[in-house]
Design a protein around this motif. Structure first.
Motif, PDB file in Angstrom:
ATOM      1  N   LEU A  39       4.740  -6.279  -3.110  1.00 49.92           N
ATOM      2  CA  LEU A  39       5.140  -6.819  -1.808  1.00 49.92           C
ATOM      3  C   LEU A  39       6.112  -7.984  -1.991  1.00 49.92           C
ATOM      4  N   ARG A  40       5.804  -8.847  -2.950  1.00 50.62           N
ATOM      5  CA  ARG A  40       6.680  -9.999  -3.205  1.00 50.62           C
ATOM      6  C   ARG A  40       8.072  -9.510  -3.611  1.00 50.62           C
ATOM      7  N   SER A  41       8.118  -8.495  -4.455  1.00 52.94           N
ATOM      8  CA  SER A  41       9.411  -7.992  -4.947  1.00 52.94           C
ATOM      9  C   SER A  41      10.200  -7.340  -3.815  1.00 52.94           C
ATOM     10  N   GLY A  42       9.510  -6.604  -2.942  1.00 53.30           N
ATOM     11  CA  GLY A  42      10.179  -5.961  -1.808  1.00 53.30           C
ATOM     12  C   GLY A  42      10.726  -6.992  -0.838  1.00 53.30           C
ATOM     13  N   THR A  43       9.940  -8.040  -0.606  1.00 57.60           N
ATOM     14  CA  THR A  43      10.375  -9.106   0.300  1.00 57.60           C
ATOM     15  C   THR A  43      11.612  -9.792  -0.277  1.00 57.60           C
ATOM     16  N   ALA A  44      11.601 -10.025  -1.590  1.00 57.74           N
ATOM     17  CA  ALA A  44      12.754 -10.690  -2.223  1.00 57.74           C
ATOM     18  C   ALA A  44      14.020  -9.845  -2.081  1.00 57.74           C
ATOM     19  N   LEU A  45      13.863  -8.535  -1.996  1.00 53.24           N
ATOM     20  CA  LEU A  45      15.034  -7.654  -1.809  1.00 53.24           C
ATOM     21  C   LEU A  45      15.369  -7.455  -0.335  1.00 53.24           C
ATOM     22  N   ARG A  46      14.623  -8.129   0.529  1.00 52.97           N
ATOM     23  CA  ARG A  46      14.804  -8.062   1.980  1.00 52.97           C
ATOM     24  C   ARG A  46      14.566  -6.658   2.529  1.00 52.97           C
ATOM     25  N   LEU A  47      13.634  -5.943   1.906  1.00 52.97           N
ATOM     26  CA  LEU A  47      13.239  -4.652   2.475  1.00 52.97           C
ATOM     27  C   LEU A  47      12.407  -4.926   3.726  1.00 52.97           C
ATOM     28  N   ALA A  48      12.448  -4.003   4.681  1.00 53.84           N
ATOM     29  CA  ALA A  48      11.614  -4.161   5.881  1.00 53.84           C
ATOM     30  C   ALA A  48      10.144  -4.165   5.436  1.00 53.84           C
ATOM     31  N   PRO A  49       9.320  -5.049   6.022  1.00 50.91           N
ATOM     32  CA  PRO A  49       7.931  -5.176   5.552  1.00 50.91           C
ATOM     33  C   PRO A  49       7.202  -3.838   5.520  1.00 50.91           C
ATOM     34  N   GLU A  50       7.448  -2.983   6.521  1.00 50.80           N
ATOM     35  CA  GLU A  50       6.707  -1.710   6.558  1.00 50.80           C
ATOM     36  C   GLU A  50       7.220  -0.717   5.505  1.00 50.80           C
ATOM     37  N   ARG A  51       8.306  -1.071   4.831  1.00 45.77           N
ATOM     38  CA  ARG A  51       8.821  -0.179   3.780  1.00 45.77           C
ATOM     39  C   ARG A  51       8.622  -0.772   2.371  1.00 45.77           C
ATOM     40  N   CYS A  52       7.803  -1.834   2.305  1.00 42.52           N
ATOM     41  CA  CYS A  52       7.356  -2.368   1.011  1.00 42.52           C
ATOM     42  C   CYS A  52       5.988  -1.746   0.750  1.00 42.52           C
ATOM     43  N   TYR A  53       5.919  -0.806  -0.141  1.00 41.63           N
ATOM     44  CA  TYR A  53       4.682  -0.060  -0.367  1.00 41.63           C
ATOM     45  C   TYR A  53       3.955  -0.584  -1.606  1.00 41.63           C
ATOM     46  N   THR A  54       2.646  -0.342  -1.611  1.00 40.55           N
ATOM     47  CA  THR A  54       1.857  -0.744  -2.783  1.00 40.55           C
ATOM     48  C   THR A  54       1.368   0.484  -3.546  1.00 40.55           C
ATOM     49  N   ASP A  55       1.784   1.674  -3.085  1.00 44.60           N
ATOM     50  CA  ASP A  55       1.337   2.907  -3.738  1.00 44.60           C
ATOM     51  C   ASP A  55       2.457   3.944  -3.587  1.00 44.60           C
ATOM     52  N   PHE A  56       2.889   4.532  -4.702  1.00 42.87           N
ATOM     53  CA  PHE A  56       4.060   5.421  -4.622  1.00 42.87           C
ATOM     54  C   PHE A  56       3.768   6.699  -3.835  1.00 42.87           C
ATOM     55  N   ARG A  57       2.508   7.175  -3.894  1.00 40.75           N
ATOM     56  CA  ARG A  57       2.190   8.411  -3.145  1.00 40.75           C
ATOM     57  C   ARG A  57       2.254   8.142  -1.646  1.00 40.75           C
ATOM     58  N   ALA A  58       1.731   6.997  -1.234  1.00 41.26           N
ATOM     59  CA  ALA A  58       1.799   6.622   0.188  1.00 41.26           C
ATOM     60  C   ALA A  58       3.263   6.481   0.601  1.00 41.26           C
ATOM     61  N   MET A  59       4.078   5.945  -0.298  1.00 46.67           N
ATOM     62  CA  MET A  59       5.506   5.776   0.019  1.00 46.67           C
ATOM     63  C   MET A  59       6.174   7.138   0.228  1.00 46.67           C
ATOM     64  N   ALA A  60       5.890   8.086  -0.654  1.00 47.30           N
ATOM     65  CA  ALA A  60       6.516   9.413  -0.549  1.00 47.30           C
ATOM     66  C   ALA A  60       6.174  10.038   0.802  1.00 47.30           C
ATOM     67  N   GLN A  61       4.905   9.948   1.172  1.00 44.89           N
ATOM     68  CA  GLN A  61       4.490  10.573   2.431  1.00 44.89           C
ATOM     69  C   GLN A  61       5.066   9.853   3.638  1.00 44.89           C
ATOM     70  N   ALA A  62       4.995   8.533   3.609  1.00 41.55           N
ATOM     71  CA  ALA A  62       5.486   7.759   4.761  1.00 41.55           C
ATOM     72  C   ALA A  62       6.993   7.942   4.930  1.00 41.55           C
ATOM     73  N   GLU A  63       7.725   7.940   3.823  1.00 47.06           N
ATOM     74  CA  GLU A  63       9.179   8.072   3.922  1.00 47.06           C
ATOM     75  C   GLU A  63       9.577   9.483   4.380  1.00 47.06           C
ATOM     76  N   ALA A  64       8.815  10.492   3.927  1.00 48.38           N
ATOM     77  CA  ALA A  64       9.122  11.869   4.346  1.00 48.38           C
ATOM     78  C   ALA A  64       8.873  12.035   5.844  1.00 48.38           C
ATOM     79  N   ALA A  65       7.941  11.243   6.377  1.00 47.42           N
ATOM     80  CA  ALA A  65       7.594  11.380   7.797  1.00 47.42           C
ATOM     81  C   ALA A  65       8.555  10.615   8.717  1.00 47.42           C
ATOM     82  N   ARG A  66       9.359   9.734   8.154  1.00 50.35           N
ATOM     83  CA  ARG A  66      10.255   8.925   8.990  1.00 50.35           C
ATOM     84  C   ARG A  66      11.544   9.693   9.303  1.00 50.35           C
TER      85      ARG A  66
END
Ligand SMILES: NC(=O)c1ccc[n+]([C@@H]2O[C@H](COP(=O)([O-])OP(=O)(O)OC[C@H]3O[C@@H](n4cnc5c(N)ncnc54)[C@H](O)[C@@H]3O)[C@@H](O)[C@H]2O)c1
Length: 375
Positions: A39-66
């Motif tokens: 989360l800290r690393s994503g925030t430092a890159l100015r990613l949107a908070p809801e797109r800073c993931y803590t699990d890659f599988r959750a990220m794959a699913q969430a991004e595919a659904a957007r």
């Protein structure tokens, strides 16, 4: 991006490379295996908070659904996660740009190649050094017959970072993933940089060895994996080759050097001087070919700035991202693979790298016996 969080080595390079040619935006990430750091690393890159993931599988699913979900994922984790991460994203229909080696076993590499084919997805493998214009020019020269039939190749990839006192410490050996077979794979230096050397020599020479004879060695006391490898190569056309990689080569920073000897001429490339390539005809004088002056589609495709203005590592990396983007755009538009992206290393190159590791290990374990290299 998966991996590449705060304190990581190659993730930041990928982000620069991805953005150099305005082909990508970095919009989402599972940047670390540690949730707080992710989360800290994503925030430092100015990613949107809801797109800073803590699990890659959750990220794959969430991004595919957007509706505005990612087109591609960059995988810059330690080796053992390449296959699980790539699988999760490909199953979600997302293209992959993965760092090398492809993974930690040939079986998982073969499965990744099948999945990419089945889903019709781009799978780029970042064998960075093939992005250099002069490496691509060398490949084009060999393919055109300019140096005659290749009869000898020599590639060396020598570094010294593992010889630093801090890296020789028991603490580093115990805790760093490069020394852990569960995370690095069955070899150390061989997987880490030997696969780059192996890919580079095949890329330029346009041929693959059928047999090899290898010796692995660890100069570092109490190290599980090799920090040095030396390999002899035999090619189906009778050509011979030598490859060595070491992370214990005192005084060497990133000394990747390639020589290819044909019946008419030889070529020499040194990664630390990537804007030049040496061509020496039999019985003639060495000619220094320079980026921006050479005439050839491959080098011109990979060149950004005019002759005399150096390009380097970041541009080579960016070239792979640019070629991958061109393929992704073509797929999305229902067009064939663009011809000018033919030099992009893919999952198939990754499988070849894993088979190289297998053969090196098998040869070494058999007392350095000549061993067939599986295709
Ligand atoms: N192309 C090249 O020339 C080149 C150069 C260096 C490294 N590499 C490759 O890049 C990869 C990464 O190497 P590195 O040196 O940057 O390693 P590193 O240890 O510096 O970074 C690895 C990153 O992965 C993260 N990570 C670990 N587990 C994770 C998980 N479950 N989910 C998300 N992130 C996780 C870590 O937190 C860290 O941010 C390796 O496969 C390496 O072989 C390639």
């Amino acid at each position: 991006m998966v991996g590449g969080g705060d304190g990581a080595f190659i993730g930041a390079v990928h982000r620069i490379a991805a953005r150099l040619d305005d082909c990508y935006e970095v919009v989402a990430g599972a940047l670390s295996g540690n949730a707080e750091r992710a989360l800290r690393s994503g925030t430092a890159l100015r990613l949107a908070p809801e797109r800073c993931y803590t699990d890659f599988r959750a990220m794959a699913q969430a991004e595919a659904a957007r509706a505005d979900g990612i087109d591609a994922v960059a995988i810059v984790t330690p080796n053992h996660l390449h296959a699980p991460v790539a699988t999760a994203f490909m199953e979600a229909g997302i293209h992959v740009i993965c760092d090398k080696p492809l993974g930690i076993s040939t079986a998982e590499g073969v499965a990744l190649a099948a999945l990419a084919r089945d889903r019709n997805l781009v799978f780029a493998l970042t064998h960075t050094y093939t992005g250099y214009p002069m490496v691509r020019h060398a490949r084009e020269l060999v393919a055109s017959g300019a140096i005659g039939d290749v009869r000898l190749v020599h590639v060396e990839y020598a570094q010294d970072w593992m010889a630093e006192a801090a890296m020789q410490s028991d603490e580093f050996q115990r805790t760093n993933w490069h020394n852990d077979p569960a995370k690095a794979g069955p070899t150390g230096c061989t997987s880490d940089i030997g696969t780059h050397a192996f890919h580079l020599v095949g890329f330029v020479a346009g041929m693959q060895p059928s047999e090899l004879l290898a010796e692995l060695h660890a100069f570092t006391p109490n190290r599980t994996l090799d920090d040095h490898v030396q390999v002899m190569l035999r090619y189906p056309n009778g050509a011979r080759g030598m490859l060595w990689s070491s992370q214990m080569a005192t005084g060497c920073e990133n000394a990747l050097k390639l020589r290819v000897f044909g019946t008419k001429a030889s070529l020499a490339f040194d990664q630390e001087n990537p804007n030049e390539l040496w061509l020496t005809p039999q019985g003639g004088c060495a000619q220094r070919l320079t980026r921006g002056r050479v005439v050839g589609a491959a080098a011109e495709h990979a060149t950004r700035v005019p002759s005399g203005h150096p390009e380097g590592y970041l541009e080579a990396f960016a070239q792979l991202y640019r070629d991958a983007a061109a393929r992704i755009h073509a797929l999305k538009a229902g067009l064939p693979v663009p011809e000018e992206t033919a030099d992009l290393p893919t999952v198939d190159d990754g499988v070849a790298g894993m088979r190289f590791i297998d053969a090196v290990l098998a040869s070494h374990r058999a007392g350095s016996r000549w061993t067939a290299l599986e295709r």
